[in-house]
Design an enzyme around this catalytic site. Structure first.
Site, PDB file in Angstrom:
ATOM      1  N   CYS A 127       0.818  -1.212   0.000  1.00  0.00           N
ATOM      2  CA  CYS A 127       0.000   0.000   0.000  1.00  0.00           C
ATOM      3  C   CYS A 127       0.851   1.260   0.000  1.00  0.00           C
ATOM      4  CB  CYS A 127      -0.879   0.035   1.247  1.00  0.00           C
ATOM      5  SG  CYS A 127      -1.838  -1.441   1.481  1.00  0.00           S
ATOM      6  N   ARG A 151       4.322   0.333  -6.386  1.00  0.00           N
ATOM      7  CA  ARG A 151       4.347  -0.545  -5.211  1.00  0.00           C
ATOM      8  C   ARG A 151       3.364  -1.704  -5.361  1.00  0.00           C
ATOM      9  NH1 ARG A 151       6.500   2.560  -0.727  1.00  0.00           N
ATOM     10  NH2 ARG A 151       5.371   1.295   0.772  1.00  0.00           N
ATOM     11  N   TRP A 174      -3.108  -2.624  -1.448  1.00  0.00           N
ATOM     12  CA  TRP A 174      -2.787  -3.987  -1.872  1.00  0.00           C
ATOM     13  C   TRP A 174      -3.486  -4.884  -0.853  1.00  0.00           C
ATOM     14  CZ3 TRP A 174      -0.216  -8.384  -0.071  1.00  0.00           C
ATOM     15  CH2 TRP A 174       0.147  -9.310  -1.062  1.00  0.00           C
ATOM     16  N   ASN A 194      -1.081   1.057   5.843  1.00  0.00           N
ATOM     17  CA  ASN A 194      -0.295   0.018   5.174  1.00  0.00           C
ATOM     18  C   ASN A 194       0.185  -0.934   6.259  1.00  0.00           C
ATOM     19  OD1 ASN A 194       1.475  -1.534   3.682  1.00  0.00           O
ATOM     20  ND2 ASN A 194       3.059   0.047   3.542  1.00  0.00           N
ATOM     21  N   GLY A 195      -0.088  -2.228   6.095  1.00  0.00           N
ATOM     22  CA  GLY A 195       0.361  -3.191   7.108  1.00  0.00           C
ATOM     23  C   GLY A 195      -0.778  -4.108   7.503  1.00  0.00           C
ATOM     24  N   GLU A 253      16.241 -17.407 -11.097  1.00  0.00           N
ATOM     25  CA  GLU A 253      15.845 -16.013 -11.308  1.00  0.00           C
ATOM     26  C   GLU A 253      15.127 -15.845 -12.657  1.00  0.00           C
ATOM     27  OE1 GLU A 253      15.341 -13.440  -9.800  1.00  0.00           O
ATOM     28  OE2 GLU A 253      15.643 -11.713 -11.085  1.00  0.00           O
ATOM     29  N   LYS A 308      11.392 -14.396 -13.091  1.00  0.00           N
ATOM     30  CA  LYS A 308      11.079 -13.230 -13.935  1.00  0.00           C
ATOM     31  C   LYS A 308       9.966 -13.573 -14.918  1.00  0.00           C
ATOM     32  CE  LYS A 308      12.440 -10.655 -12.158  1.00  0.00           C
ATOM     33  NZ  LYS A 308      13.361 -10.471 -11.079  1.00  0.00           N
ATOM     34  N   GLU A 365       6.537 -13.871 -13.150  1.00  0.00           N
ATOM     35  CA  GLU A 365       6.001 -12.587 -12.696  1.00  0.00           C
ATOM     36  C   GLU A 365       5.444 -11.746 -13.826  1.00  0.00           C
ATOM     37  OE1 GLU A 365       8.472 -10.550  -9.304  1.00  0.00           O
ATOM     38  OE2 GLU A 365       9.827 -11.270 -10.849  1.00  0.00           O
ATOM     39  N   HIS A 395      16.415 -36.472 -12.121  1.00  0.00           N
ATOM     40  CA  HIS A 395      15.827 -36.926 -10.855  1.00  0.00           C
ATOM     41  C   HIS A 395      14.356 -36.554 -10.740  1.00  0.00           C
ATOM     42  CE1 HIS A 395      19.767 -38.185  -9.530  1.00  0.00           C
ATOM     43  NE2 HIS A 395      20.214 -37.038 -10.024  1.00  0.00           N
ATOM     44  N   LYS A 401       5.629  -4.211  -4.690  1.00  0.00           N
ATOM     45  CA  LYS A 401       7.069  -3.962  -4.813  1.00  0.00           C
ATOM     46  C   LYS A 401       7.798  -4.240  -3.510  1.00  0.00           C
ATOM     47  CE  LYS A 401      10.850  -2.602  -6.751  1.00  0.00           C
ATOM     48  NZ  LYS A 401      11.496  -3.645  -7.553  1.00  0.00           N
TER      49      LYS A 401
HETATM   50  C1  F6R Z   1      11.093 -10.317  -7.949  1.00  0.00           C
HETATM   51  C2  F6R Z   1      11.150  -9.375  -6.847  1.00  0.00           C
HETATM   52  C3  F6R Z   1      10.917  -9.900  -5.492  1.00  0.00           C
HETATM   53  C4  F6R Z   1      11.850  -9.198  -4.490  1.00  0.00           C
HETATM   54  C5  F6R Z   1      11.518  -9.651  -3.065  1.00  0.00           C
HETATM   55  C6  F6R Z   1      12.467  -9.062  -2.057  1.00  0.00           C
HETATM   56  O1  F6R Z   1      11.308  -9.701  -9.177  1.00  0.00           O
HETATM   57  O2  F6R Z   1      11.353  -8.216  -7.050  1.00  0.00           O
HETATM   58  O3  F6R Z   1      11.055 -11.275  -5.436  1.00  0.00           O
HETATM   59  O4  F6R Z   1      13.168  -9.523  -4.813  1.00  0.00           O
HETATM   60  O5  F6R Z   1      10.209  -9.270  -2.764  1.00  0.00           O
HETATM   61  O6  F6R Z   1      12.403  -7.669  -2.046  1.00  0.00           O
HETATM   62  P1  F6R Z   1      13.540  -6.823  -1.373  1.00  0.00           P
HETATM   63  O7  F6R Z   1      14.782  -7.026  -2.184  1.00  0.00           O
HETATM   64  O8  F6R Z   1      13.047  -5.406  -1.421  1.00  0.00           O
HETATM   65  O9  F6R Z   1      13.715  -7.331   0.017  1.00  0.00           O
END
Ligand code: F6R
Length: 604
Positions: A2, A27, A74, A98-99, A477, A481, A484, A500, A599
């Site tokens: 949020c 965010r 959010w 937020n929270g 990774e 990506k 997402e 396996h 985010k």
């Molecule tokens: C994926 C992504 C998330 C963040 C994760 C940790 O693209 O961005 O998986 O890496 O939420 O976020 P931080 O680095 O802010 O702790």
């Protein structure tokens, strides 16, 4: 998660609240709302979905005033529908949050017993009712403190009161909150980006702080109620006002910013003249027996990359664990362990909690963070920066490579300080690492091919990513990506694990993306690739020119520049990022704000 903005000013605020909320879109959110106070009354407007829906509501039913609060939500408690959107009102009180209020159920029961009626499914509404209840008993600031004392959980709050148009109250426990100092008006926001359009002078609230913001004054109190002095900082314009420039999406821009992000990060760790590496602020790696890395998501994969580097170069044992598991596992750690939290935002709730837990055990702690004023930066004994600049795209790109740069430099530092390498080898490795930004620039040349390939990949239902050694975290990774950004199911596997189990998934419809720099493990990875080819799996080989000689006729290749194995994770990262990006774009998806994602994950 949020986003929050508050403005106490002398001129109409609603347009500016919306402007700020637009900047907070990155965010992640699924509904939005504003409240504006004009004289005595506070008017609320809310809408599910994107900000344009809220703007449509405001066009139909304007609401403005000289003070106001805005929110992008959010959803945690309650579906993303209008009645759950913030702000929430109870009596004279209007709240955005937020929270998560963990004890909301018991508070709600008590408030309902008093005859109060709730209109949403949210935890936030209890804050409005509770404060309204306390407000009948005490002046605003005292009533606010009494309210906060009854809340358990995580919150960043902004609160307005009917009949008090020159006052916004704010509080922080967990998620961050900043105050902004203007000329004849003051601001409150989730981060410097929120208040960036209006001021670059901000103060970061500490955990437990609460604040009274008026047009001319900001008074901050700590959790005991004592006046607190939080330094006012001038935030660089680049951090506060981030634009897409010539790019279509922030994600695309941030992928292309990686050479700069890496260069700026490396400048904090490497001396390009002496060809030495160091930990910013100094750190004695000799006294460390073990490194415990905690992180989430992409930052966790950066941590996994570091395991290969630290163990090989510095002979330092490394454990890497996702923070959400680590924090509840009661791990057995020796007191000579260095706990390292890796995080772009420095606010991820699980990573922060894991860091605090390690600190409470008496361990030395460090935080590798991109947000240098974040909670983790302040909590840890040592703050090690990444200098990637503000990352707006929800999917992390430049923060990842900046983390890998910093971790590589730290591994060289540890290797040198622990006597595992001599000064000649340190100079060689530093020289190689200094070349990374140039090689990452060259790696962008893969984009036309990645775009072309993305058109085919966009039709897939499942995709496998394979890698060995340092390419294994990159396979994880790459899969993250793609998931997402394109909503295509993808899994990353260690190439040697294929037999396996995962090989059962291979058929003509399942593309397999093999990440294989021509290093010591190349031939083994190629063998695993042949196993896929033998079962008709379409292969995309991401490799360098030398490796490409092993590509068979039907195989597609994405070429990365030839490089020393030390920097291969950095040089191969753009190919997987660009591939995911172009699949998302080809599918017409919102790559900067993928569905359901936030985010900065400030709740568990
Ligand atoms: C994926 C992504 C998330 C963040 C994760 C940790 O693209 O961005 O998986 O890496 O939420 O976020 P931080 O680095 O802010 O702790």
């Amino acid at each position: 998660m949020c986003g929050i903005i508050g403005i106490v000013g002398g001129t109409p605020v609603t347009g500016r609240l919306i402007e700020s909320l637009r900047r907070l879109e990155y965010r992640g959110y699924d509904s939005a709302g504003v409240a504006a106070a004009d004289g005595e009354a506070i008017t609320i407007r809310r809408a599910p979905g994107k900000l344009r829906n809220l703007e449509a509501v405001l066009r139909e039913n304007p609401a403005d005033g000289v003070a106001g609060i805005g929110h992008t939500r959010w959803a945690t408690h309650g579906a993303p529908i209008e009645r759950n959107a913030h702000p929430h009102r109870a009596g004279r009180v209007v709240v955005v949050h937020n929270g998560i209020i963990e004890n909301f159920a018991e508070l709600k029961t008590a408030l309902q017993a008093e005859g109060r009626t709730f209109h949403s499914d949210t935890d936030t509404e209890v804050v409005a009712h509770l404060f309204d209840h306390e407000l009948a008993l005490a002046p605003p600031l005292d009533a606010f403190k009494t309210t906060l004392d009854q809340l358990r959980g995580a919150y960043a709050l902004a609160v307005m009161i009917d009949g008090e148009p020159d006052l916004i109250l704010g509080a922080r426990r967990g998620p961050p909150l900043v105050v902004g100092y203007g000329q004849g008006e003051m601001f409150l926001g989730s981060d410097a980006v929120a208040v960036g359009p209006f001021t670059n002078r901000v103060a970061y609230l500490e955990d437990g702080d609460y604040v009274a913001v008026t047009r001319t004054d900001i008074r901050i109190f700590d959790e005991t109620g004592a006046t607190a002095d939080r330094p006012v900082r001038v935030v660089p314009a680049s951090a506060a006002l981030v634009e897409k420039g010539e790019y279509r999406h922030f994600m695309e821009k941030e992928i292309h910013e990686q050479p700069d992000a890496c260069q700026h990060t490396l400048s904090a760790y490497l001396d390009p003249v002496a060809l030495t590496a160091h930990a910013p602020g100094g750190f004695d790696f000799q006294g460390v027996e073990r490194l415990q890395i905690v992180a989430c998501g992409t930052a966790y994969y950066a941590g996994l990359t570091a395991k290969y580097l630290f163990e090989r170069l510095a002979g330092l044992a490394v454990d890497v664990e996702v923070a959400s598991e680590f924090r509840y596992r009661e791990p057995a750690l020796s007191r000579f362990t260095l706990a390292l939290a890796v995080s772009q935002s420095g606010e991820t709730a699980d990573t922060l909690a894991a860091l605090k837990w390690c600190k409470a055990q008496g361990l030395a702690t460090a935080a590798l963070v991109n947000a240098h004023e974040s909670s983790m930066a302040r909590e840890a004994d040592h703050m090690w920066p990444t200098n990637a600049g503000t990352e707006i795209g929800v999917a992390s790109t430049k923060a990842f490579t900046a983390q890998v740069c910093a971790l590589t430099a730290l591994a060289i530092t540890a290797a040198a300080r622990r006597g595992r390498i001599d000064s000649g080898e340190e100079a060689r490795l530093v020289g190689v690492l200094l070349e990374a930004p140039r090689l990452i620039t060259e790696a962008m040349a893969v984009e036309p091919e990645a775009r072309a390939l993305a058109h085919d990949l966009a039709r897939a239902r499942d995709v496998l990513y394979l890698g060995r050694g340092q390419a294994f975290p990159l396979a994880l990774e790459g899969a993250l990506k793609l998931k997402e950004i394109s909503y295509i199911h993808a899994e990353g596997y260690a190439a040697g694990e294929l037999k396996h189990g995962p090989i059962a998934l291979v058929d003509e419809e399942t593309p397999v993306i093999v990440i294989a720099p021509s290093d010591a493990l190349f031939e083994k990875t190629v063998s695993n690739m042949q196993e896929v080819a033998a079962r008709g799996g379409p292969i995309v080989l991401i490799t360098d020119a030398e490796g490409a000689r092993h590509a068979a006729g039907s195989m597609r290749t994405l070429l990365a520049p030839a490089c020393d194995p030390l920097v291969a994770p950095l040089v191969f990262a753009p190919a997987i990022q660009l591939l995911a990006y172009h699949v998302g774009v080809h599918k017409g998806l919102d790559v900067d704000q993928p569905r359901n994602l936030a985010k900065s994950v400030t709740v568990e």
